[in-house]
Design an enzyme around this catalytic site. Structure first.
Site, PDB file in Angstrom:
ATOM      1  N   GLU A 143       0.701   5.788   7.544  1.00 21.28           N
ATOM      2  CA  GLU A 143       1.974   6.104   7.288  1.00 21.28           C
ATOM      3  C   GLU A 143       2.568   7.234   8.011  1.00 21.28           C
ATOM      4  OE1 GLU A 143       3.395   3.537   6.008  1.00 21.28           O
ATOM      5  OE2 GLU A 143       1.561   2.960   5.044  1.00 21.28           O
ATOM      6  N   HIS A 157       3.102   6.269  11.643  1.00 18.37           N
ATOM      7  CA  HIS A 157       4.258   5.439  11.647  1.00 18.37           C
ATOM      8  C   HIS A 157       5.648   6.440  12.374  1.00 18.37           C
ATOM      9  CE1 HIS A 157       3.956   1.218  10.772  1.00 18.37           C
ATOM     10  NE2 HIS A 157       3.487   1.354   9.483  1.00 18.37           N
ATOM     11  N   GLY A 206       0.866  -1.276   0.052  1.00 16.52           N
ATOM     12  CA  GLY A 206      -0.025   0.015  -0.055  1.00 16.52           C
ATOM     13  C   GLY A 206       0.839   1.284   0.066  1.00 16.52           C
ATOM     14  N   MET A 252       4.513   3.278   2.161  1.00 18.08           N
ATOM     15  CA  MET A 252       5.873   2.785   2.927  1.00 18.08           C
ATOM     16  C   MET A 252       6.309   4.182   3.631  1.00 18.08           C
ATOM     17  SD  MET A 252       7.982   0.667   4.165  1.00 18.08           S
ATOM     18  CE  MET A 252       9.108   1.430   5.451  1.00 18.08           C
TER      19      MET A 252
END
Ligand code: TRP
Ligand code: ZN
Length: 889
Positions: A300, A303, A263, A265
């Site tokens: 993302e 993250h 999807g 990164m």
């Protein structure tokens, strides 16, 4: 020959060598790139002594020096993807120059070529395909990266962190140097050299940092970036508001690329995204696409703290970052969209994807203790079940203690590479709740079953719930035991959230003996033992229990609900998930009867009371507090794959026919209200993906899909009119999906016209492929084969493979499990063709064989034949070898 090597968590040892700084210089040329790396390394004082071992894959070594001195040929060895240097000082600078061939990199791991330039993907082990490095997440270093490339073809040069210098070079080339102020593991490295256009915006953090937010896309697509950019700013605000976490860089860039295995990164400051999760315009993207963009952008972004600032010690700890970050993006979704609908969709995916995984040959705990190929462990278990495990901690300790636990986790571990135990310890210390037993969720595989039985004592006005949990061993535990690494299994610690409803549908105030948390009409029972009893006092009449509210634990709940009780919950439960769940259970029970009696007319197994419940459900969307989006979810029958999981031996044709019969029956019986709802729900305002409009469209399109089952002229005309009048891709796809299931002349002309209109828009072409590969019409298998030869298909592009092949295998059970074995053969042909090109994607297709042993002996023989054929392939990747090997075991 193909036996992949197994790696064990128990063998973890700290790195022998550390890297303080990395200076990369990447010169991109036609057909090759030269990568010069300068690593400042030193011996790890906390590790055992050992030679210097660096990872390197498909690298051509041009030169190697230590502290400026070139090494002689006898001072190092490069074989088996390892570079060994026997003798090095305690502290030194290693300089290597390697030659790589990004244009030939079809795996899309490391540095690779896509249409508009060069991109990287380094998680989990792609950095070793760029340069020699100790490629493991517990080695964290500060990176600088200088890129060189042709200026006119690749005008945009990006890497992590901040731009520090740039300039022109001979031969029409240019260069740019980037510096990342944060130490990071190599899997978070990224760089891009491409022809891209950019939209920019600024976000000012609470503490006043100005962050440049930028979205880079292929030329001509700037009008499809606005939503992703807005989602990014929303995510930044949300993480500040909910967790007090701010962006820590001046540049936050998202780059969209059409060739991408997954999807997106979370590379530090330079996320690389599959175009699917960036590009959106009302006429090209559906409401679901818009929501997925929100979620992936948020994921993302989140993250940056849960994954980057605090990262994983080793890849066994993957759920440390993924489970937690999915939990965070889920809560973001619940806050920015509808909480109930978002949670329902989550539960549906969990049960559709994760439960079968947990019941199949690839079963593993959210933290596996061994793996052959780490890329095979980016799974529904690590991600979705991992998020459920975090959610259970949240439920058990409460929102405020959870926030304290997060604060403590960052206070203790910022800048470190840690383990799942470290996370749980922070939650335990912040809350004071002992979570030792809870750790079993990290070590045991399989979906536990929660068996609940009730009894009512009218004289004593007592209502008793007996709760038992079952957790039989999976193939994972059997394998571990056979290897001498068995674990003692035991009961889980989990929250069981519940309420009780009286005959009028009112929620009862709860009075419970013991220390359980009771909040008025809802309580959270702590389930810890194999068997427990809970007694509620002062219950005037036997209630209907609403169990596992909000899906409070990832279990299979076994409670003998009657159809009347389910209808009652559907109408009155205050919990949205359980209203939906009641409708699903009701339909599942009815369908399983129909599946068992394939030749019996549908109206003998479809109770009139069910039709009436569905009629009331539809009507409830139009009441003052009605929620069309929720009603849309509840009207959709359980998927064929979900029904399959409920059977001892799966009968794909009987499942398909029973589900279709029930849909047709409902369409006939509710024709009038469906038509009325279809007309009343029309949205006349300009398109917006907001949840109100999207909810109306969702329900309207569910009505359309039922009406399309009527099979008469009028219903065909309705579908065609819907297609023609559609003013956005959501409506267009609803009509096209219905049409793709209809054997009418317009089917071909509309599909052709759609392709002609959209063939320049890759993501729309994917939809066109998928709508055909998931069709129920008899020729679908051969259509998929034909489409593989169509100019629209490209086996090197993961999105195309997922849309055409994976969707066929995973979402078209009737055809994938065709009795003649043609579906299995098709899958195997693709896997064998794809494996040498892109083992990660091939392996994902191979996973669609997971449940082959649940089918009848004739189908099993056909599936086995194909699995054996794949296994016999010479040079099979470790990715596919692990999946196929475990399936055949
Ligand atoms: N860390 C990524 C995410 O979940 C996952 C990912 C992106 C990935 N690309 C990958 C994992 C390639 C393995 C291989 O956000
Ligand atoms: Zn992630």
């Amino acid at each position: 020959m193909n036996a992949p090597q197994t790696i064990y968590l128990k063998d973890y040892a700290p790195p022998t060598w550390l890297v303080d700084t990395v200076d990369l210089d990447i010169a991109i040329n036609d057909g090759f790139a030269l990568v010069s790396a300068r690593l400042a390394m030193r011996r790890n004082p906390d590790a055992a002594a050992g030679a210097l071992l660096l990872d390197g894959e498909d690298l051509h070594l041009e030169s190697i020096r230590i502290d400026g001195r070139p090494l002689g040929a006898d001072e190092y060895a490069y074989s088996g993807d390892k570079l060994t240097i026997t003798s090095v000082p305690d502290d030194f600078v290693l300089e290597t120059v390697v030659r790589i061939e990004p244009d030939k990199n079809t795996q899309l791991s490391g540095l690779y070529r896509s249409k508009d330039g060069y991109f990287t993907q380094c998680e989990a082990q792609g950095f070793r395909r760029i340069t020699f490095y100790p490629d493991r997440p517990d080695v964290m270093a500060r990176f600088t990266c200088t890129l060189h490339a042709d200026k006119s073809r690749f005008p945009v040069l990006l890497s992590n962190g901040n731009p520090v210098a740039q300039g022109d070079e001979d031969g029409g080339r240019h260069w740019a140097k980037w510096q990342d102020p944060f130490a990071k593991p190599a899997y978070l490295f990224a760089c891009v050299a491409a022809k891209l256009e950019v939209v920019e915006d600024t976000y000012v953090t609470t503490s006043g940092r100005r962050v440049r937010c930028a979205v880079y896309v292929e030329p001509g697509k700037l009008d499809q970036c606005a939503h992703a950019l807005a989602a990014l700013k929303l995510s930044m605000k949300w993480d500040e508001d909910v967790f007090g976490l701010e962006m820590d860089l001046e540049h936050y860039m998202i780059v969209a690329v059409g060739d991408f295995n997954m999807g997106a990164m979370e590379n530090k400051g330079l996320n690389i995204f599959n175009t699917k999760f960036v590009l959106a315009r009302p006429d090209t993207a559906t409401d679901t696409d818009y929501q997925n963009i929100d979620r992936v952008v948020a994921h993302e972004y989140f993250h940056n703290w849960t994954g980057n600032r605090v990262t994983c010690r080793d890849w066994f700890q993957l759920s440390l970052k993924e489970g937690l970050t999915v939990f965070r993006d889920q809560n973001f979704g619940m806050d920015v969209h509808s909480a109930g609908v978002t949670r329902i969709q989550e539960v549906r995916t969990l049960r559709a994807a994760q439960y079968p995984e947990d019941a199949g040959p690839m079963a593993h705990p959210i933290r596996p203790a061994s793996y052959a190929e780490i890329n095979n462990f980016y799974t529904a278990t690590v991600y979705e079940k991992g998020a459920e495990v975090i959610r259970m901690i949240h439920t058990l300790i409460g929102k405020d203690a959870f926030r304290k636990g997060m604060d403590l986790y960052f206070a203790r571990h910022d800048g470190q590479a840690v383990t799942c135990e470290d996370f749980v310890a922070a939650m335990q210390d912040a809350s004071g709740l002992n979570l030792d037993q809870f750790q079993r969720w990290y070590n045991q595989a399989g979906t536990p079953k929660l068996i609940v039985r009730s009894s009512y004592d009218a004289a004593g006005k007592r209502y008793t719930l007996d709760v038992e949990q079952q957790y039989p061993a999976t193939p994972y535990e059997e394998r571990m035991t056979a290897e001498g690494n068995g674990i003692a299994r035991g009961p889980y610690y989990m929250p069981l959230v519940l309420g009780l409803l009286d005959a009028k549908g009112n929620e009862l105030p709860l009075r419970l003996a013991g220390e359980e948390r009771v909040q008025g009409t809802q309580c959270t029972l702590s389930i810890r033992k194999d068997k427990q009893r809970f007694v509620f006092a002062d219950v005037d009449a036997e209630p209907v229990p609403s169990l596992l509210r909000g899906f409070s634990a990832p279990v299979v709940l076994d409670y003998p609900y009657s159809n009347d009780e389910l209808t009652h919950l559907m109408a009155f439960d205050s919990d949205a998930v359980n209203r939906w769940e009641a409708a699903q259970r009701l339909a599942t029970g009815i369908l399983l009867k129909g599946i068992a009696a394939p030749s019996v007319p549908a109206d003998t197994w479809i109770p009139e009371s069910y039709v009436e419940a569905m009629r009331r459900l539809l009507a409830s969307a139009f009441t003052a507090d009605g929620d069309p989006a929720l009603v849309a979810e509840a009207l959709v029958l359980p998927a064929e794959t979900y029904l399959a999981e409920q059977m001892e031996v799966v009968e794909p044709d009987a499942i398909h026919l029973a589900r279709l019969a029930l849909r047709q029956h409902l369409a006939q019986a509710l024709r009038e209200p469906l038509l009325k709802a279809y007309h009343d729900l029309k949205v006349d305002r300009p398109y917006s993906p907001d949840s109100e409009q999207a909810g109306k469209r969702a329900l309207r399109n569910v009505c359309l899909s039922y009406l399309a089952e009527l099979g008469d002229e009028a219903s065909h005309a309705l579908v065609l009119a819907h297609y023609e009048q559609a003013a956005n891709m959501t409506d267009t796809m609803a009509a096209l999906a219905a049409l793709a299931n209809l054997d009418v002349p317009a089917r071909h002309s509309v599909l052709d016209a759609f392709y002609a209109r959209w063939k320049g828009e890759a993501l729309v072409v994917d939809k066109w492929l998928q709508v055909q590969s998931t069709s129920r019409l008899p020729n679908t298998g051969s259509d998929v084969r034909a489409l593989m030869a169509h100019e629209a298909f490209d086996i090197r592009n993961p999105n195309k493979v997922y849309a055409l092949v994976r969707a066929f295998c995973a979402a078209n059970p009737k055809h994938f499990h065709a009795a003649d074995g043609s579906g299995y053969k098709l899958a195997a042909d693709v896997i064998l063709q794809l494996d040498p090109l892109n083992p990660q994607v091939a392996s994902r297709i191979a996973r669609t064989f997971d449940r082959w042993k649940k089918f009848d002996p004739a189908r099993q023989a056909k599936a086995r034949e194909q699995l054996e054929r794949i296994k016999a392939q010479v040079g099979l990747s470790s990715d596919v070898a692990e999946v196929v090997g475990k399936a055949l075991d």
